[in-house]
Design a protein around this motif. Structure first.
Motif, mmCIF file in Angstrom:
data_model
loop_
_atom_site.group_PDB
_atom_site.id
_atom_site.type_symbol
_atom_site.label_atom_id
_atom_site.label_comp_id
_atom_site.label_asym_id
_atom_site.label_seq_id
_atom_site.Cartn_x
_atom_site.Cartn_y
_atom_site.Cartn_z
ATOM 1 N N ILE A 6 -29.909 -70.898 85.065
ATOM 2 C CA ILE A 6 -30.986 -70.869 84.082
ATOM 3 C C ILE A 6 -31.334 -69.427 83.727
ATOM 4 O O ILE A 6 -31.598 -69.104 82.558
ATOM 5 N N ASP A 7 -31.304 -68.522 84.729
ATOM 6 C CA ASP A 7 -31.551 -67.107 84.440
ATOM 7 C C ASP A 7 -30.524 -66.554 83.457
ATOM 8 O O ASP A 7 -30.851 -65.771 82.558
ATOM 9 N N ASP A 8 -29.258 -66.950 83.636
ATOM 10 C CA ASP A 8 -28.210 -66.527 82.702
ATOM 11 C C ASP A 8 -28.512 -67.046 81.300
ATOM 12 O O ASP A 8 -28.347 -66.338 80.295
ATOM 13 N N ALA A 9 -28.945 -68.303 81.230
ATOM 14 C CA ALA A 9 -29.244 -68.914 79.937
ATOM 15 C C ALA A 9 -30.408 -68.203 79.251
ATOM 16 O O ALA A 9 -30.387 -67.975 78.032
ATOM 17 N N ILE A 10 -31.427 -67.859 80.022
ATOM 18 C CA ILE A 10 -32.577 -67.146 79.454
ATOM 19 C C ILE A 10 -32.147 -65.793 78.902
ATOM 20 O O ILE A 10 -32.541 -65.404 77.789
ATOM 21 N N ARG A 11 -31.347 -65.061 79.661
ATOM 22 C CA ARG A 11 -30.880 -63.756 79.187
ATOM 23 C C ARG A 11 -30.068 -63.890 77.892
ATOM 24 O O ARG A 11 -30.142 -63.035 77.009
ATOM 25 N N GLU A 12 -29.311 -64.970 77.794
ATOM 26 C CA GLU A 12 -28.485 -65.156 76.605
ATOM 27 C C GLU A 12 -29.313 -65.571 75.388
ATOM 28 O O GLU A 12 -29.044 -65.141 74.262
ATOM 29 N N LEU A 13 -30.337 -66.385 75.603
ATOM 30 C CA LEU A 13 -31.108 -66.907 74.483
ATOM 31 C C LEU A 13 -32.230 -65.988 74.027
ATOM 32 O O LEU A 13 -32.627 -66.019 72.854
ATOM 33 N N ALA A 14 -32.774 -65.182 74.933
ATOM 34 C CA ALA A 14 -33.964 -64.386 74.609
ATOM 35 C C ALA A 14 -33.809 -63.551 73.334
ATOM 36 O O ALA A 14 -34.728 -63.535 72.487
ATOM 37 N N PRO A 15 -32.695 -62.841 73.128
ATOM 38 C CA PRO A 15 -32.571 -62.045 71.887
ATOM 39 C C PRO A 15 -32.619 -62.900 70.627
ATOM 40 O O PRO A 15 -33.240 -62.512 69.634
ATOM 41 N N ALA A 16 -31.977 -64.066 70.674
ATOM 42 C CA ALA A 16 -31.969 -64.936 69.497
ATOM 43 C C ALA A 16 -33.348 -65.528 69.239
ATOM 44 O O ALA A 16 -33.816 -65.587 68.095
ATOM 45 N N LEU A 17 -34.042 -65.952 70.308
ATOM 46 C CA LEU A 17 -35.371 -66.525 70.152
ATOM 47 C C LEU A 17 -36.370 -65.507 69.619
ATOM 48 O O LEU A 17 -37.291 -65.847 68.876
ATOM 49 N N SER A 18 -36.200 -64.251 69.991
ATOM 50 C CA SER A 18 -37.150 -63.217 69.587
ATOM 51 C C SER A 18 -36.998 -62.809 68.120
ATOM 52 O O SER A 18 -37.835 -62.074 67.593
ATOM 53 N N LYS A 19 -35.970 -63.290 67.453
ATOM 54 C CA LYS A 19 -35.843 -63.061 66.009
ATOM 55 C C LYS A 19 -36.640 -64.133 65.270
ATOM 56 O O LYS A 19 -36.152 -64.821 64.372
ATOM 57 N N ALA A 20 -37.875 -64.270 65.684
ATOM 58 C CA ALA A 20 -38.736 -65.337 65.187
ATOM 59 C C ALA A 20 -39.352 -64.960 63.845
ATOM 60 O O ALA A 20 -39.514 -63.774 63.535
#
Length: 309
Positions: A6-20
């Motif tokens: 899950i930590d790996d998934a968070i690191r991968e998704l965080a940049p994309a999610l922050s382009k809100a």
């Protein structure tokens, strides 16, 4: 995958999610793992008032789906649902808060080929027709080829035609369009209808029963492909549905018309009946066959036959 947390998934998704979008302060997305060939990802961003913030990009849902697939491949504990949450940072230099939760929801587990719900539906249909006449043993036509989830072209394990004898008449009826979905868990009675055709009791022999039975199965395939045909019939009363081959001349078209009968006792509510009637081109002369579903022409043809809607 050997390892994907899950930590790996968070690191991968965080940049994309922050382009809100600019007004977004939070976001939540729910995804399912691949089950019976189906998966889904839904959700979006919200503003400070809790209202949805429009985001035209589909890349984020795809990114979430990819992460869910990786988590599923590396899972050591069973899950079938993932919830992703994002919260905008309070200050520009702070990191956004991203969380990912996995869970197992029994309610969204696909129905397997041995689920008892299929025969519950079949029993309800048979009980309905037994109240109208005598249901013959066997089927006028049957195409049972199914995939590993018991899905036929009607998306359930039943794809067959019943023969019902009644005083002065005979019915052929589809037996399976309303069987609940196989391989997925949606709480629906299949395509939410069954078709039937009515004939004079002495007009069909074994060969013609089989011929009309096969035509009715083909009509069922078209209804299953359209999925919401029952709604159009309910809306218009009757519709011009399809053309017939030259084998049926002088009959050239099929009209689907609303019938007052409904099949009760189905797993997810009652199911309407739709009457399928073969007509000749002369029966719709003067009617508008080109407007919405040819509804006025279809109603005209049934009225000439004395069939009330």
């Amino acid at each position: 995958m050997a390892s994907y947390s899950i930590d790996d998934a968070i690191r991968e998704l965080a940049p994309a999610l922050s382009k809100a979008p600019a007004r977004a302060v939070s976001g939540e997305w729910t995804s399912t793992t691949m089950q019976a060939g189906h998966s889904s990802s839904t959700g979006g961003y919200r503003d400070a008032a809790g209202k949805t913030v429009s985001d035209d990009s589909r890349d984020l849902l795809r990114d979430i789906g990819d992460v869910v697939e990786k988590l599923d491949a590396a899972a050591t504990e069973r899950f079938n649902q993932v919830v992703v949450r994002w919260k905008k940072p309070a200050l520009p230099f702070m990191r956004a808060q991203v969380t990912i939760e996995t869970s197992f929801d029994q309610a969204i587990v696909p129905r397997g080929p041995d689920d008892a719900i299929y025969e519950r539906a079949a029993s309800a249909r048979r009980a309905f027709w037994q109240s109208r006449g005598t249901v013959r043993g066997g089927f006028a036509a049957e195409r049972a080829t199914a995939n590993v989830y018991a899905q036929t072209k009607w998306f359930g394990p039943h794809r067959r035609i019943l023969v019902i004898d009644a005083p002065g008449r005979m019915f052929l009826a589809t037996d399976g369009l309303s069987t609940p979905w196989a391989g997925i868990s949606d709480p629906e009675n299949g395509v939410e209808c069954e078709l039937f055709m009515e004939f004079g009791a002495a007009t069909l022999d074994a060969t013609t029963i089989a011929d009309w039975g096969n035509l009715l199965i083909n009509l069922g395939d078209l209804v299953a492909d359209g999925y919401r045909v029952a709604r159009d019939v309910e809306k218009h009363g009757a519709i011009l549905f399809c053309r017939l081959t030259a084998d049926y001349l002088p009959l050239t078209r099929i009209v689907l018309g609303r019938d007052p009968g409904r099949i009760d006792g189905m797993p997810f509510g009652s199911v309407p009946l739709i009457r399928a009637t073969a007509i000749a081109e002369t029966e719709i002369e003067g009617g508008d066959a080109d407007e919405d579903w040819g509804a006025s022409a279809a109603r005209q043809a049934l009225a000439k036959r004395g069939i009330a809607l």
